[in-house]
Design a protein around this motif. Structure first.
Motif, mmCIF file in Angstrom:
data_model
loop_
_atom_site.group_PDB
_atom_site.id
_atom_site.type_symbol
_atom_site.label_atom_id
_atom_site.label_comp_id
_atom_site.label_asym_id
_atom_site.label_seq_id
_atom_site.Cartn_x
_atom_site.Cartn_y
_atom_site.Cartn_z
ATOM 1 N N SER A 115 32.463 -1.994 18.757
ATOM 2 C CA SER A 115 32.386 -1.898 20.090
ATOM 3 C C SER A 115 32.813 -3.063 20.676
ATOM 4 C CB SER A 115 31.047 -1.384 20.661
ATOM 5 O OG SER A 115 30.135 -2.786 20.156
ATOM 6 N N LYS A 116 33.800 -2.925 21.989
ATOM 7 C CA LYS A 116 34.294 -3.949 22.506
ATOM 8 C C LYS A 116 33.084 -4.905 23.435
ATOM 9 C CE LYS A 116 39.048 -2.144 22.563
ATOM 10 N NZ LYS A 116 40.004 -1.786 23.245
ATOM 11 N N ALA A 117 33.160 -6.038 23.454
ATOM 12 C CA ALA A 117 32.410 -6.766 24.435
ATOM 13 C C ALA A 117 32.892 -6.605 25.694
ATOM 14 C CB ALA A 117 32.502 -8.420 23.925
ATOM 15 N N GLU A 118 31.674 -6.680 26.661
ATOM 16 C CA GLU A 118 32.121 -6.429 28.013
ATOM 17 C C GLU A 118 32.874 -7.824 28.401
ATOM 18 O OE1 GLU A 118 28.490 -5.642 29.832
ATOM 19 O OE2 GLU A 118 28.090 -3.723 28.847
ATOM 20 N N VAL A 119 33.738 -7.363 29.483
ATOM 21 C CA VAL A 119 34.615 -8.572 30.083
ATOM 22 C C VAL A 119 34.158 -8.697 31.447
ATOM 23 C CG1 VAL A 119 36.863 -9.059 30.536
ATOM 24 C CG2 VAL A 119 36.523 -7.858 28.760
ATOM 25 N N LEU A 246 36.829 -16.615 28.510
ATOM 26 C CA LEU A 246 37.681 -16.244 27.336
ATOM 27 C C LEU A 246 37.081 -16.799 25.908
ATOM 28 C CD1 LEU A 246 41.345 -16.772 28.739
ATOM 29 C CD2 LEU A 246 40.000 -14.638 28.242
ATOM 30 N N ALA A 247 36.563 -17.900 26.163
ATOM 31 C CA ALA A 247 35.751 -18.656 24.886
ATOM 32 C C ALA A 247 34.694 -17.874 24.571
ATOM 33 C CB ALA A 247 35.397 -20.077 25.386
ATOM 34 N N LEU A 248 33.851 -17.437 25.797
ATOM 35 C CA LEU A 248 32.687 -16.520 25.234
ATOM 36 C C LEU A 248 33.011 -15.191 24.656
ATOM 37 C CD1 LEU A 248 29.665 -16.113 25.484
ATOM 38 C CD2 LEU A 248 29.923 -15.220 27.697
ATOM 39 N N GLU A 249 34.165 -14.524 25.008
ATOM 40 C CA GLU A 249 34.594 -13.466 24.408
ATOM 41 C C GLU A 249 35.012 -13.459 22.956
ATOM 42 O OE1 GLU A 249 37.638 -11.457 26.620
ATOM 43 O OE2 GLU A 249 36.649 -11.119 28.352
ATOM 44 N N ARG A 252 32.010 -14.003 20.686
ATOM 45 C CA ARG A 252 31.388 -12.683 20.569
ATOM 46 C C ARG A 252 31.981 -11.857 19.498
ATOM 47 N NH1 ARG A 252 30.068 -10.591 26.670
ATOM 48 N NH2 ARG A 252 28.288 -12.062 27.198
ATOM 49 N N GLU A 253 33.336 -11.930 19.716
ATOM 50 C CA GLU A 253 34.376 -11.208 18.529
ATOM 51 C C GLU A 253 34.057 -11.950 17.085
ATOM 52 O OE1 GLU A 253 36.544 -8.227 17.309
ATOM 53 O OE2 GLU A 253 35.801 -8.670 19.356
ATOM 54 N N GLN A 254 34.011 -13.466 17.219
ATOM 55 C CA GLN A 254 33.525 -13.827 15.838
ATOM 56 C C GLN A 254 32.616 -13.663 15.336
ATOM 57 O OE1 GLN A 254 36.046 -15.658 14.290
ATOM 58 N NE2 GLN A 254 34.812 -15.902 12.546
ATOM 59 N N MET A 255 31.333 -13.610 16.241
ATOM 60 C CA MET A 255 29.934 -13.224 15.656
ATOM 61 C C MET A 255 30.177 -12.051 15.026
ATOM 62 S SD MET A 255 27.894 -14.834 18.402
ATOM 63 C CE MET A 255 26.233 -14.163 18.048
ATOM 64 N N LYS A 256 30.869 -10.847 15.871
ATOM 65 C CA LYS A 256 30.718 -9.274 15.392
ATOM 66 C C LYS A 256 31.419 -9.408 14.013
ATOM 67 C CE LYS A 256 31.677 -6.850 18.483
ATOM 68 N NZ LYS A 256 32.241 -6.169 19.684
ATOM 69 N N ASP A 258 31.707 -11.659 11.603
ATOM 70 C CA ASP A 258 30.704 -12.347 10.533
ATOM 71 C C ASP A 258 29.807 -11.315 10.350
ATOM 72 O OD1 ASP A 258 32.455 -14.770 11.091
ATOM 73 O OD2 ASP A 258 31.062 -15.790 12.234
ATOM 74 N N SER A 259 29.175 -10.419 11.365
ATOM 75 C CA SER A 259 28.266 -9.870 11.072
ATOM 76 C C SER A 259 28.589 -8.565 10.027
ATOM 77 C CB SER A 259 27.422 -9.163 12.290
ATOM 78 O OG SER A 259 26.497 -8.261 11.993
ATOM 79 N N THR A 260 29.997 -8.134 10.483
ATOM 80 C CA THR A 260 30.365 -7.069 9.546
ATOM 81 C C THR A 260 30.546 -7.414 8.025
ATOM 82 O OG1 THR A 260 31.520 -6.121 11.504
ATOM 83 C CG2 THR A 260 32.328 -5.264 9.418
ATOM 84 N N ALA A 261 31.298 -8.860 8.157
ATOM 85 C CA ALA A 261 31.548 -9.370 6.497
ATOM 86 C C ALA A 261 30.078 -9.560 6.027
ATOM 87 C CB ALA A 261 32.102 -10.658 6.843
ATOM 88 N N GLN A 262 29.026 -9.982 6.600
ATOM 89 C CA GLN A 262 27.759 -10.237 6.169
ATOM 90 C C GLN A 262 26.925 -9.091 5.474
ATOM 91 O OE1 GLN A 262 25.027 -11.956 8.504
ATOM 92 N NE2 GLN A 262 23.532 -12.623 6.546
ATOM 93 N N VAL A 263 27.145 -7.829 6.447
ATOM 94 C CA VAL A 263 26.655 -6.623 5.915
ATOM 95 C C VAL A 263 27.443 -6.107 4.490
ATOM 96 C CG1 VAL A 263 26.446 -4.274 6.599
ATOM 97 C CG2 VAL A 263 25.932 -5.830 7.966
ATOM 98 N N GLU A 264 28.699 -5.972 4.702
ATOM 99 C CA GLU A 264 29.524 -5.716 3.537
ATOM 100 C C GLU A 264 29.238 -6.508 2.101
ATOM 101 O OE1 GLU A 264 32.122 -3.689 1.109
ATOM 102 O OE2 GLU A 264 31.074 -3.202 2.905
ATOM 103 N N LYS A 265 28.951 -7.863 2.486
ATOM 104 C CA LYS A 265 28.698 -8.621 1.240
ATOM 105 C C LYS A 265 27.159 -8.368 0.945
ATOM 106 C CE LYS A 265 27.984 -13.759 0.058
ATOM 107 N NZ LYS A 265 26.616 -13.444 -0.634
ATOM 108 N N MET A 266 26.203 -8.125 1.547
ATOM 109 C CA MET A 266 25.053 -7.546 1.369
ATOM 110 C C MET A 266 24.968 -6.240 0.550
ATOM 111 S SD MET A 266 22.517 -8.455 4.682
ATOM 112 C CE MET A 266 21.359 -7.750 3.930
ATOM 113 N N ARG A 267 25.943 -5.575 0.897
ATOM 114 C CA ARG A 267 26.061 -4.098 0.091
ATOM 115 C C ARG A 267 26.493 -4.318 -1.220
ATOM 116 N NH1 ARG A 267 29.450 -0.245 -0.954
ATOM 117 N NH2 ARG A 267 31.306 -1.463 -0.419
ATOM 118 N N GLN A 268 27.769 -5.085 -1.387
ATOM 119 C CA GLN A 268 28.063 -5.452 -2.628
ATOM 120 C C GLN A 268 27.084 -6.272 -3.580
ATOM 121 O OE1 GLN A 268 31.222 -4.562 -3.863
ATOM 122 N NE2 GLN A 268 31.838 -3.688 -1.544
ATOM 123 N N ASP A 269 26.393 -7.207 -2.931
ATOM 124 C CA ASP A 269 25.456 -7.706 -3.770
ATOM 125 C C ASP A 269 24.186 -6.815 -4.309
ATOM 126 O OD1 ASP A 269 26.671 -10.029 -3.139
ATOM 127 O OD2 ASP A 269 25.449 -11.006 -1.819
#
Length: 360
Positions: A115-119, A246-249, A252-256, A258-269
């Motif tokens: 989901s896109k972050a609110e602007v 813009l920096a806050l957006e 947020r996108e980077q955190m999102k 990172d979270s997706t990558a972390q979930v995928e890594k946990m699944r693979q682990d």
């Protein structure tokens, strides 16, 4: 219906194996229980068969047959549609490699992608309309010119001459004034007192109108100064706010991501750990001697495997192994600990089942 039994067992068990298909496993993720799927664990541990037989009040053999029919239906659906929905659990899908993946029902996203972050909207500057100053009525000052009177001759003596009958009483003597009448233009301010004989009467302006004019002029000046400051400092004020937004957006996108990558890594682990655990257990069981509760002995290997399948359909964890004397042994079950093996041996004997113990 079978998926309902699986969900019930997951409430009190960390693993439920569907024979010949895979295992649903429960793990803790950030303090919450999450259901995953492992398609490497396929042996029948008897948990699901026993639970289903108890719930439906049928034999273990019938329960095992129903489970096998359910697995055939599930595999056929995955082969054709690549997707199978388990209402009480989630959704099973088939990936490009042919493996089975599971998505829990509560984790299925409503739409594709994150989901896109609110602007935040840009701040808007509203200009306050400036009231027009009322026009003051300016009147030209009226100039009043006094008519100069001729001085009367003084009497010779110091006394006052008698008044003439019918004549007006004499006025007091006035100081001599210039005979020339000054020319006064309209709008010319009156001369200071004592410097001329012309007196100018100016109509006083109402105090209320003057106060209103001063207030309006003050408000206009303040608004003008504020507007000028906003115009000159627009980049400093609003440009900085835009950069921060813009920096806050971006954060947020980077955190999102990172979270997706972390979930995928946990699944693979999780998959990797399950595979390693299965391989380790298989290696342990392969190299470690166990106590087998033997149900039969066969000279032909094929007959031994047929008999083992019959025992598995009855809920036993049957195995086929070859003893050194050349016979294929078929066991009801096997145990690493001698105490556990002989406890099970006593139970089978009480049921009048012919069995003997071999350590192999």
């Amino acid at each position: 219906m079978i998926e309902k039994y699986i969900a019930e067992l997951l409430e009190t068990n960390n693993r439920v194996i569907v024979p010949d298909f895979g295992a649903f496993m429960v793990k803790m993720d950030a303090g919450k229980r999450a259901v995953t799927f492992n398609d490497f664990l396929k042996y029948n541990d008897g948990l699901l068969v026993n639970h289903m037989a108890t719930k439906e009040k049928i034999s273990k053999d019938d329960a095992f047959k129903k489970i096998r029919e359910f697995v055939k239906e599930l595999q056929g659906t995955l082969k054709t549609t690549q997707k199978y929905n388990l209402p009480a659990l989630g959704t099973l899908t088939k990936d490009e490699r042919g493996g089975v993946r599971f998505v829990a029902g509560e984790d299925v996203p409503a739409t594709e992608g994150a989901s896109k972050a609110e602007v935040a909207s840009e701040p808007q500057v509203t200009e306050t309309p400036q009231p027009e100053a009322p026009k003051a009525d300016v009147e030209s000052p009226k100039v009043e010119t006094k008519t100069e009177e001729k001085p009367q001759a003084k009497p010779a003596s110091g006394g006052t001459p008698p008044p003439t009958p019918g004549a007006k009483p004499a006025q007091p003597a006035q100081p001599a004034q210039s005979q020339a009448k000054p020319t006064v233009k309209p709008g010319t301010p009156p001369p200071p007192p004592g410097k001329g004989s012309v007196s100018v009467t100016k109509k006083p302006e109402p105090k209320g109108n003057m106060t209103t004019i001063l207030i309006v002029v003050g408000v206009v000046v303040v608004l003008g100064v504020l507007g000028g400051l906003m115009y000159l400092n627009y980049d400093d004020w609003f440009g900085k706010a835009e950069k921060e937004r813009l920096a806050l957006e971006a954060k947020r996108e980077q955190m999102k991501q990172d979270s997706t990558a972390q979930v995928e890594k946990m699944r693979q682990d999780s998959i990797r750990l399950a595979e390693e655990e299965a391989a380790r257990q298989a290696e342990i069981l392969k190299n470690q001697k166990k106590y087998y509760l033997v149900a039969g002995s066969f000279k032909v290997e094929k007959n031994a495997h047929r008999f083992a399948e019959q025992l598995k359909s009855q809920g036993y964890n049957s195995e086929v192994f070859m003893e050194s004397r050349g016979f294929w042994r078929v066991s009801y079950s096997s145990f690493i600990e001698r105490k556990e093996a002989f406890a099970e041996y006593q139970k089978l004997k009480q049921k009048e089942i012919q069995v003997w113990v071999i350590r192999h």
